[in-house]
Design a protein around this motif. Structure first.
Motif: not given
Length: 243
Positions: A122-139
């Motif tokens: 729904n509008l104005y909802a907050n959803l968590p995002l999960w990120m799996k990175t394969s290396s170090t570095g700037n995101i």
């Protein structure tokens, strides 16, 4: 007869030009971010807005609201699926790994819980995002709005590969396409935001965004804008700073 053929040919040409402009997504990144590949629209991929709208009242904590990126774990990403939605956690329709055309995507991005990549909220909802990175570095994090506008954000530097978390704020109705870059691209994630109208709340407000004046719920609603931690009351049109 010749005029009829000419008119038909002209109509076909106009239709071809219209279809050629069906993908208006910008690739103009800011702040020195890598230039992304134009994403495919949800419509061109045949994606339907999931019927199980994620209505969880999740919101970033006071500490998380001040961070653009947080350390996480695989267990937390998979365990975050609400009990009522556990059956959809393995639904292949919602777990499509859509990657940039002609590009390798070593990183993964999930919505609300892993391994989900297509969701509704729904509008104005907050959803968590999960990120799996394969290396170090700037995101670098990318969000395409329904209008085609691209919002680019620097999320920080990670010293080791692994799982990270950030938050999505549903500020505009329609399809949002998300992606990030960390020494390589992630898959795209698609979120359909349900709500009235086609207005837009600036993700970089100056000084603050204003909520839509008429909530589509039957009672007043409040929501918190993650980057600033401000709380907004849609019925009263008032703003409370801080928590």
């Amino acid at each position: 007869m010749k005029w009829t053929v000419l008119i038909i040919a002209l109509m076909m040409l106009l239709c071809t030009n219209a279809f050629g402009q069906m993908n208006p997504y910008s690739t103009t990144a800011t702040g020195g971010a890598p230039t992304p590949i134009t994403p495919s629209s949800a419509e061109s991929l045949g994606l339907q807005a999931p019927t199980d709208v994620i209505t969880s009242q999740q919101a970033p904590s006071a500490q998380e609201s001040t961070q653009t990126l947080m350390s996480a774990s695989q267990d937390a990403a998979y365990a975050s699926a609400p009990a009522a939605l556990r059956a959809t956690a393995t639904n292949p329709v919602y777990n499509k790994m859509i990657v940039p055309t002609g590009s390798y995507a070593p990183n993964s991005l999930y919505i609300s819980y892993a391994p989900r990549t297509v969701a509704s909220c729904n509008l104005y909802a907050n959803l968590p995002l999960w990120m799996k990175t394969s290396s170090t570095g700037n995101i670098w994090f990318y969000e395409w709005y329904p209008s085609g506008m691209l919002d680019t954000n620097y999320a920080g530097f990670v010293n080791y590969p692994g799982w990270y978390k950030r938050w999505f704020f549903a500020d505009t109705p329609g399809w949002h396409i998300l992606q990030y870059y960390c020494n390589g691209w992630s898959n795209y994630a698609y979120i359909y935001v349900s709500g009235p109208g086609s207005y837009w709340v600036n993700p970089n407000p100056s000084p603050d965004p204003m909520p839509y004046p008429y909530p589509y719920w039957d009672s007043p609603i409040t929501y918190t804008y993650p980057p600033t931690g401000h709380t907004y009351y849609s019925y009263k049109w008032t703003t409370t700073y801080g928590k």
